[in-house]
Write a protein that holds these residues in place. Structure first.
Motif, PDB file in Angstrom:
ATOM      1  N   LEU A 334       6.200  10.580  -3.781  1.00 19.59           N
ATOM      2  CA  LEU A 334       5.929   9.150  -3.674  1.00 19.59           C
ATOM      3  C   LEU A 334       7.092   8.341  -4.240  1.00 19.59           C
ATOM      4  O   LEU A 334       7.509   7.333  -3.662  1.00 19.59           O
ATOM      5  N   TYR A 338       8.869   6.416  -1.104  1.00 18.43           N
ATOM      6  CA  TYR A 338       8.269   5.095  -0.931  1.00 18.43           C
ATOM      7  C   TYR A 338       8.782   4.144  -2.005  1.00 18.43           C
ATOM      8  O   TYR A 338       9.155   4.566  -3.097  1.00 18.43           O
ATOM      9  N   ASP A 342       4.889  -0.118  -2.500  1.00 21.08           N
ATOM     10  CA  ASP A 342       4.185   0.376  -1.318  1.00 21.08           C
ATOM     11  C   ASP A 342       3.095   1.398  -1.636  1.00 21.08           C
ATOM     12  O   ASP A 342       2.456   1.916  -0.714  1.00 21.08           O
ATOM     13  N   TYR A 343       2.895   1.712  -2.899  1.00 22.85           N
ATOM     14  CA  TYR A 343       1.835   2.668  -3.220  1.00 22.85           C
ATOM     15  C   TYR A 343       1.315   2.444  -4.631  1.00 22.85           C
ATOM     16  O   TYR A 343       1.992   1.860  -5.479  1.00 22.85           O
ATOM     17  N   LEU A 358      -5.601   6.739  -4.116  1.00 25.82           N
ATOM     18  CA  LEU A 358      -4.236   6.436  -3.645  1.00 25.82           C
ATOM     19  C   LEU A 358      -4.303   5.311  -2.630  1.00 25.82           C
ATOM     20  O   LEU A 358      -5.030   5.404  -1.628  1.00 25.82           O
ATOM     21  N   LYS A 359      -3.558   4.247  -2.881  1.00 26.43           N
ATOM     22  CA  LYS A 359      -3.381   3.164  -1.918  1.00 26.43           C
ATOM     23  C   LYS A 359      -1.933   3.234  -1.434  1.00 26.43           C
ATOM     24  O   LYS A 359      -1.007   3.186  -2.245  1.00 26.43           O
ATOM     25  N   LEU A 360      -1.751   3.368  -0.148  1.00 31.96           N
ATOM     26  CA  LEU A 360      -0.421   3.656   0.407  1.00 31.96           C
ATOM     27  C   LEU A 360      -0.175   2.836   1.660  1.00 31.96           C
ATOM     28  O   LEU A 360      -1.044   2.729   2.539  1.00 31.96           O
ATOM     29  N   LYS A 361       1.002   2.262   1.749  1.00 34.20           N
ATOM     30  CA  LYS A 361       1.394   1.555   2.962  1.00 34.20           C
ATOM     31  C   LYS A 361       1.753   2.554   4.043  1.00 34.20           C
ATOM     32  O   LYS A 361       2.591   3.439   3.842  1.00 34.20           O
TER      33      LYS A 361
END
Length: 362
Positions: A334, A338, A342-343, A358-361
């Motif tokens: 990550l 990224y 973005d995460y 996990l929050k991910l673009k």
């Protein structure tokens, strides 16, 4: 035809195909042409005598060039970069003095006996003339040197960024390569256990594993993979674990949102899945429960997974790692793959459940 901004910048700054700033002969010609024209008009307007200005500038022009190039291509590399500052200072002053003598004599014998009209009637090599002339030459040399240092710095900075980029790319490829062997290691252990039991489920596990191998061979060498294919890989893995644990495992998996056209680093979510089985299902006594929520809202992936904590393991001894790779691998990938904005990754324990969010673009 209008050139793109990036192409136009490269042409103006002289950047070559490798991205380095390159000062070629055209830039030298343009610089000195602008410089001499500026000085001709400047001194011609000051003395109201453009003929005199043209003559003196044509005489001084080669001296400016010689001193400037002598400084940036000989004195600085040989003495400044090697930290021989005293020698550099001495040779710089000596070169300025030689330039002073050449300019004085050329002006005196070829242009006018009055070598410095702006200071009155100067017909000899005075201290004031020497100081003003040497400071003028030093000004030109400093300006040219500043340009050279700036271009050198830009090139070094560009090379440094390129080196860092290559190192990050290499490290990221290495981390992705770690995932596949580690994944197969765990799955082969599962197959081994089934073969020891002479289970009829072993052929199904081998078939599922072959499907996963096909995916891994063609997916993990790319920076990003379709999210739908990544989810399919996860589902195949979960099917393998269902075969292994049979009715003792309860999995609640929910997938929602617009998954089409979304990309994700390959095998990025798999260590979270493996971690739940390794530290949840495989070490639990009694019923095993794993909950997985995967939702895509606009361009954000919300991934949550939780598993009940093994009753035989205390809070202090739970280690959310998978074979020493697992979650630490994901965190590193990550960071490298990224931008921080973005995460967002959260790992915590709550109500006897181990949770990953996990929050991910995508």
């Amino acid at each position: 035809m209008i050139l793109p901004i990036k192409t136009l910048n490269h042409k103006l700054l002289g950047r070559n195909s490798s991205g380095d700033f390159n000062i070629n002969y055209r830039h030298h010609i343009i610089f000195w042409a602008v410089y001499i024209l500026f000085n001709i008009f400047r001194w011609g307007n000051l003395h109201q005598d453009f003929a005199y200005s043209i003559k003196t500038n044509l005489l001084g022009f080669p001296i400016h060039m010689a001193l400037a190039y002598f400084n940036i291509y000989f004195l600085m590399p040989k003495f400044v970069y090697t930290k021989r500052y005293i020698t550099y200072t001495f040779l710089l002053l000596a070169s300025l003095f030689v330039g002073l003598l050449v300019k004085f004599n050329l002006t005196y014998y070829l242009v006018s006996n009055n070598v410095m009209p702006e200071a009155g009637d100067v017909e000899s090599l005075t201290l004031n003339y020497a100081i003003v002339t040497m400071l003028g030459e030093l000004y030109v040399m400093s300006f040219v040197t500043a340009i050279k240092i700036t271009v050198d710095w830009l090139n070094e900075n560009s090379k440094l960024h390129e080196l860092e980029k290559r190192q990050l790319t290499t490290e990221l490829k290495f981390l992705r390569a770690q995932v596949s062997p580690h994944f197969f290691f765990n799955t082969l252990n599962n197959i081994y256990s089934l073969t020891l039991e002479k289970s009829d489920r072993a052929p199904q596990v081998v078939l599922r594993l072959s499907e996963l191998m096909r995916y891994l061979l063609y997916a993990t060498d790319k920076p990003y993979q379709d999210l739908t294919k990544e989810i399919e890989c996860i589902q195949n893995y979960i099917d393998l674990e269902r075969i292994r644990f049979d009715n003792s495992l309860q999995i609640d998996m929910n997938i929602s949102g617009d998954l089409e056209g979304k990309g994700i680093a390959p095998m990025l979510l798999m260590p979270f899945i493996e971690n739940s089985f390794k530290h949840g299902a495989s070490k639990n006594i009694g019923n095993m429960y794993i909950k997985i929520n995967l939702e895509v809202v606009d361009d954000i992936l919300n991934f949550e997974i939780s598993n009940n904590i093994p009753q035989s393991k205390s809070r202090s001894t739970i280690n959310p790692e998978v074979g020493g790779i697992g979650l630490s691998n994901v965190k590193k990938r990550l960071e490298l793959g990224y931008e921080p904005k973005d995460y967002n990754l959260s790992i915590f324990e709550k109500d006897k459940m181990f949770n990953v969010i996990l929050k991910l673009k995508v």
